[in-house]
Write a protein that holds these residues in place. Structure first.
Motif, PDB file in Angstrom:
ATOM      1  N   SER A  49      -7.075   3.741   0.351  1.00  0.00           N
ATOM      2  CA  SER A  49      -7.369   2.673  -0.591  1.00  0.00           C
ATOM      3  C   SER A  49      -6.174   1.732  -0.695  1.00  0.00           C
ATOM      4  O   SER A  49      -5.038   2.186  -0.822  1.00  0.00           O
ATOM      5  N   PRO A  50      -6.408   0.414  -0.602  1.00  0.00           N
ATOM      6  CA  PRO A  50      -5.271  -0.512  -0.704  1.00  0.00           C
ATOM      7  C   PRO A  50      -4.746  -0.613  -2.124  1.00  0.00           C
ATOM      8  O   PRO A  50      -5.055  -1.535  -2.860  1.00  0.00           O
ATOM      9  N   GLU A  51      -3.962   0.367  -2.523  1.00  0.00           N
ATOM     10  CA  GLU A  51      -3.388   0.401  -3.868  1.00  0.00           C
ATOM     11  C   GLU A  51      -1.914   0.755  -3.765  1.00  0.00           C
ATOM     12  O   GLU A  51      -1.510   1.486  -2.870  1.00  0.00           O
ATOM     13  N   SER A  52      -1.131   0.266  -4.716  1.00  0.00           N
ATOM     14  CA  SER A  52       0.292   0.601  -4.730  1.00  0.00           C
ATOM     15  C   SER A  52       0.463   1.973  -5.380  1.00  0.00           C
ATOM     16  O   SER A  52      -0.499   2.582  -5.829  1.00  0.00           O
ATOM     17  N   ARG A  53       1.701   2.419  -5.452  1.00  0.00           N
ATOM     18  CA  ARG A  53       1.948   3.667  -6.188  1.00  0.00           C
ATOM     19  C   ARG A  53       1.668   3.426  -7.676  1.00  0.00           C
ATOM     20  O   ARG A  53       1.654   2.286  -8.138  1.00  0.00           O
ATOM     21  N   VAL A  54       1.446   4.505  -8.424  1.00  0.00           N
ATOM     22  CA  VAL A  54       1.216   4.383  -9.864  1.00  0.00           C
ATOM     23  C   VAL A  54       2.567   4.188 -10.551  1.00  0.00           C
ATOM     24  O   VAL A  54       3.554   4.810 -10.174  1.00  0.00           O
ATOM     25  N   PHE A  55       2.620   3.269 -11.530  1.00  0.00           N
ATOM     26  CA  PHE A  55       3.870   3.030 -12.249  1.00  0.00           C
ATOM     27  C   PHE A  55       4.248   4.273 -13.052  1.00  0.00           C
ATOM     28  O   PHE A  55       3.398   5.100 -13.388  1.00  0.00           O
ATOM     29  N   LEU A  56       5.529   4.376 -13.390  1.00  0.00           N
ATOM     30  CA  LEU A  56       5.967   5.496 -14.226  1.00  0.00           C
ATOM     31  C   LEU A  56       5.269   5.435 -15.579  1.00  0.00           C
ATOM     32  O   LEU A  56       4.889   4.361 -16.051  1.00  0.00           O
ATOM     33  N   ASP A  57       5.121   6.587 -16.227  1.00  0.00           N
ATOM     34  CA  ASP A  57       4.417   6.652 -17.513  1.00  0.00           C
ATOM     35  C   ASP A  57       5.013   5.712 -18.555  1.00  0.00           C
ATOM     36  O   ASP A  57       4.309   5.166 -19.403  1.00  0.00           O
ATOM     37  N   HIS A 114      -2.483   0.565 -14.170  1.00  0.00           N
ATOM     38  CA  HIS A 114      -1.150   1.149 -13.967  1.00  0.00           C
ATOM     39  C   HIS A 114      -0.753   1.196 -12.500  1.00  0.00           C
ATOM     40  O   HIS A 114       0.038   2.034 -12.073  1.00  0.00           O
ATOM     41  N   LYS A 115      -1.337   0.321 -11.692  1.00  0.00           N
ATOM     42  CA  LYS A 115      -0.942   0.190 -10.296  1.00  0.00           C
ATOM     43  C   LYS A 115      -1.489  -1.143  -9.826  1.00  0.00           C
ATOM     44  O   LYS A 115      -2.380  -1.707 -10.469  1.00  0.00           O
ATOM     45  N   LEU A 116      -0.952  -1.630  -8.717  1.00  0.00           N
ATOM     46  CA  LEU A 116      -1.506  -2.863  -8.158  1.00  0.00           C
ATOM     47  C   LEU A 116      -2.688  -2.494  -7.282  1.00  0.00           C
ATOM     48  O   LEU A 116      -2.636  -1.532  -6.522  1.00  0.00           O
ATOM     49  N   ILE A 138       0.839  -1.192   0.000  1.00  0.00           N
ATOM     50  CA  ILE A 138       0.000   0.000   0.000  1.00  0.00           C
ATOM     51  C   ILE A 138       0.879   1.250   0.000  1.00  0.00           C
ATOM     52  O   ILE A 138       1.924   1.294   0.650  1.00  0.00           O
ATOM     53  N   LYS A 139       0.451   2.238  -0.804  1.00  0.00           N
ATOM     54  CA  LYS A 139       1.157   3.518  -0.793  1.00  0.00           C
ATOM     55  C   LYS A 139       0.813   4.202   0.521  1.00  0.00           C
ATOM     56  O   LYS A 139      -0.363   4.420   0.812  1.00  0.00           O
ATOM     57  N   PRO A 140       1.799   4.553   1.342  1.00  0.00           N
ATOM     58  CA  PRO A 140       1.487   5.065   2.681  1.00  0.00           C
ATOM     59  C   PRO A 140       0.656   6.354   2.617  1.00  0.00           C
ATOM     60  O   PRO A 140       0.735   7.105   1.653  1.00  0.00           O
ATOM     61  N   GLY A 141      -0.143   6.568   3.643  1.00  0.00           N
ATOM     62  CA  GLY A 141      -0.886   7.814   3.763  1.00  0.00           C
ATOM     63  C   GLY A 141      -2.130   7.858   2.913  1.00  0.00           C
ATOM     64  O   GLY A 141      -2.633   8.920   2.593  1.00  0.00           O
TER      65      GLY A 141
END
Lengths: 376, 331
Positions: free
Chosen positions: A175-183, A278-280, A169-172
């Motif tokens: 929603s349980p989602e990772s950071r967005v991948f680079l473009d 574009h993210k987990l 999870i992206k902190p802060g």
């Protein structure tokens, strides 16, 4: 698996009967829509128009089709080995985890040209590994693959929730989602590709994964019908004892078939994670793995049939969403009923109409031949 | 202030402004995967929207999503039809709202339970931990065994925040209390699994818990039934669920998503809609504990006094309730 041994010509068996099945399903759906006080004809029109009538709708239809091709092929290849892989859902989930983890680790360090092929490999390997455990248990321990693959779906979702909520999870954020991948790690969308060519189309989640899906169809056809391994898989599916007599090791063949099956299901992750989100995140498989079973049954486990069946289900999904959107009394539950009826008639009741068609065809051809004799 | 009274005041205030309703508003709502009849979160929004329709006669459009990709699709479709304000329900719609709001800067968007910062987006967040803190106090005071239970729906940070606030409240009232926590599952099916809710409740009762708080959507129905069968107490969530089993339902932690939806529709019509982030806690009436005729007999004077004091202290800032989501930990 053995095809049904009917006396009908091929065009009736693989053309007319599926069309009749879908027509019967639509007829029953029409009756239900009539019961709730809406016009069935208008509903069909909205569905077709929504799925195939304009660029955004076509984009969504083909995006769903891409997922169904992957999961349909996954079920089909296992089916040729006599295995019923119910675990496409979990394998797709873990395949997405594979490509997602790879991109989280390498999207800034690896050349963008390499990201797609390695992403595909990562998704395939993770999906295959998830299928390999039930395959091993079936091949060497005799645990029934239907049971183990179902259980692995639940283990997959538990693993994903653990990872997304606690680790990735992206902190802060809530929603349980990772950071967005680079473009650079996003697969190009269809509307972006068309924009490069100077054609403007509406945005939709359709992306170049669909090309990979097409390649997989051709590849699987070559593999199953034109290689020794494919021959071994079909032999084990037709008759395991005869396959042993022919020098084929069923256990190894089961492992191979499930490995490929899992990899194909895992490619859903390429479409969803690398192509669309574009993210987990959680729940991106949304039942595509289960629908793949119906797609494969309807497509008679053949890549060409699977493409057609996937298109049909793509139309049902996108057109169904459109229907629920446009007609407030038709809820999403009713859309599921329509999809369920299509699955029921073309899966479970696939051969219901066969005796009648055989009878009708027999009567017709008898009359034709007797008419021919009369003339001669 | 009791839940009913509060509703009536809000309702009366809104009645007065009906005449000011502009005729050109076209509200829309996109429900999340739970569906508008989940007896909990989405249904709260649905009720707020229905109340708006009844009072103003203005129809709204709605859609229930069935997969991840449909969220953005549905919100964009609403925007293409010129709908405004468009209410997105649930944190999972935040990224979809953000994407579409950028494409349609002239339309108004409201996201409930999510955080989006754009000039045309209103983000409504709730301090669930504050309301859960209060029901935690009540649970600890009502418990005879010194053990209280918590059953969450799907294991996500939001639901952990409910449990975390509850635990803090229970420990505040009785430092030696034991809080037994369980999650129903790891898929969205966990929001609607009364059977499993009932099994988990029986398990917690066997381990000594005698007050059980459920934040699990439709799963809660099974929790309350099992608590009733075992002669224990239960605490409802989101809507006021006290009426479900009078005598069993100790109280409910109400989260006024209905008011959030209603207000967005309402203000969108009369021109007072404001963008920005709203964080609704006890102070703003966004969360609260419910006291009505159904649970009057279960709440002693001492309990009411203690919880009212704690509420005043939280509003005054004397008690700080930790939010799990601020650091993804309950410490």
């Amino acid at each position: 698996m053995s095809q049904n041994s009917s006396t009908l010509p091929r065009w009736i068996d693989i053309g007319l009967i599926p069309i009749l099945n879908v027509a019967m399903a639509l007829l029953v759906s029409g009756l239900i829509i009539l019961l709730i006080g809406e016009s069935p004809l208008e509903a069909v029109q909205i569905m077709i128009q929504g799925a195939l009538g304009y660029d955004e709708g076509i984009g969504y239809t083909l995006y769903y089709t891409t997922n169904f091709v992957f999961t349909g092929l996954a079920v089909a290849v296992a089916f040729h080995a006599g295995l019923f892989n119910i675990g496409g859902e979990g394998q797709a989930y873990i395949g997405g985890l594979g490509v997602g983890l790879f991109l989280l680790l390498a999207d800034d360090s690896l050349s963008p040209i390499l990201l797609l092929p390695v992403g595909i490999i990562a998704a395939g390997l993770f999906g295959a590994a998830w299928a390999a455990i039930p395959a091993y248990l079936q091949a060497y321990r005799g645990s029934h693959i239907v049971i183990t693959t179902i259980m692995f779906n639940f283990i997959a979702s538990a693993l994903m929730v653990y990872l997304m909520v606690n680790v990735l999870i992206k902190p802060g954020q809530m929603s349980p989602e990772s950071r967005v991948f680079l473009d650079t790690a996003h697969l190009p969308f269809a509307h972006e590709i068309f924009a490069w060519m100077g054609i403007k189309i509406a945005r939709s989640p359709l992306n170049i994964s669909i090309i990979w899906a097409a390649i997989c169809c051709i590849g699987l056809w070559l593999f199953v019908w034109r290689t020794r391994w494919g021959y071994a898989i079909r032999s084990v599916g037709f008759n395991e004892k005869a396959a042993v007599y022919a020098g084929i090791t069923p256990a190894k063949t089961i492992m191979l078939a499930m490995f490929i099956s899992g990899a194909l299901a895992g490619f859903v992750g390429v479409n969803e994670i690398m192509g669309v989100h574009h993210k987990l995140l959680l729940n991106y498989t949304a039942g595509y793995g289960f629908t793949g079973i119906a797609v494969s049954l309807m497509g008679r486990n053949h890549p060409f049939g699977i493409i057609l069946a996937s298109l049909l289900f793509g139309v049902l999904y996108q057109g169904g969403a459109e229907l629920a959107f446009e007609v407030p009394t038709i809820t999403r539950e009713l859309v599921v009923v329509i999809q369920g009826l299509v699955i029921l008639f073309s899966g479970a009741l696939a051969y219901m109409s066969t005796p009648w068609i055989e009878w009708a065809y027999g009567a017709l051809s008898r009359r034709q031949s007797s008419a021919g004799q009369g003339e001669g | 202030m009791s839940f009913l009274k509060q509703t009536m005041i809000v309702g009366a205030a809104l009645m007065l402004s009906v005449s000011a309703q502009a005729a050109d508003d076209k509200p829309a709502v996109v429900f999340d995967m739970g569906g508008k009849f989940d007896k909990s979160f989405n249904q709260g929004v649905f009720e707020g929207a229905e109340r708006f329709k009844k009072e103003t006669g203005v129809a709204y459009r709605e859609f229930e999503v069935t997969n991840e990709t449909q969220r953005e699709q549905a919100i964009r479709k609403m925007a293409q039809r010129g709908r405004s304000p468009i209410v997105g329900v649930g944190f999972a719609q935040a990224s979809a709202i953000e994407a579409v709001a950028k494409e349609f800067p002239d339309l108004k968007f409201t996201i409930i339970d999510g955080f989006v910062e754009l000039p045309n987006v209103q983000a409504v967040l709730f301090k669930e931990e504050e309301g859960s803190f209060l029901v935690g106090i009540l649970a600890a005071m009502a418990s005879k065994t010194g053990k209280v239970g918590y059953i969450g729906g799907m294991d996500i940070p939001l639901i952990r925040a409910f449990g975390c606030g509850y635990e803090q409240g229970a420990k505040y009232a009785n430092p030696s209390v034991e809080v037994i926590q369980n999650m129903t599952g790891t898929t969205p099916a966990a929001w609607n699994d009364p059977g499993r809710g009932s099994e988990l409740t029986k398990g917690q009762v066997d381990r000594g818990a005698d007050v059980i708080y459920a934040a699990a959507g439709g799963t809660g129905v099974g929790v309350y039934q099992a608590a009733k069968d075992a002669g224990k107490l239960a605490i409802g969530v989101d809507s006021n669920q006290n009426h479900l089993h009078p005598g069993t339902m100790l109280t409910s932690m109400v989260k006024r998503v209905d008011v959030a939806a209603y207000n967005s529709f309402k203000t969108g019509g009369d021109g007072t809609w404001k963008s920005g982030v709203q964080s609704l806690g006890l102070k703003e009436g966004g969360v609260d504990w419910a006291l009505d005729d159904n649970n009057r007999s279960l709440i002693t004077a001492a309990m009411e006094k203690r919880v009212s004091q704690a509420k005043a202290d939280i509003i005054a800032g004397k008690i700080k309730v930790h939010d799990y989501r601020s650091n993804n930990s309950c410490k």
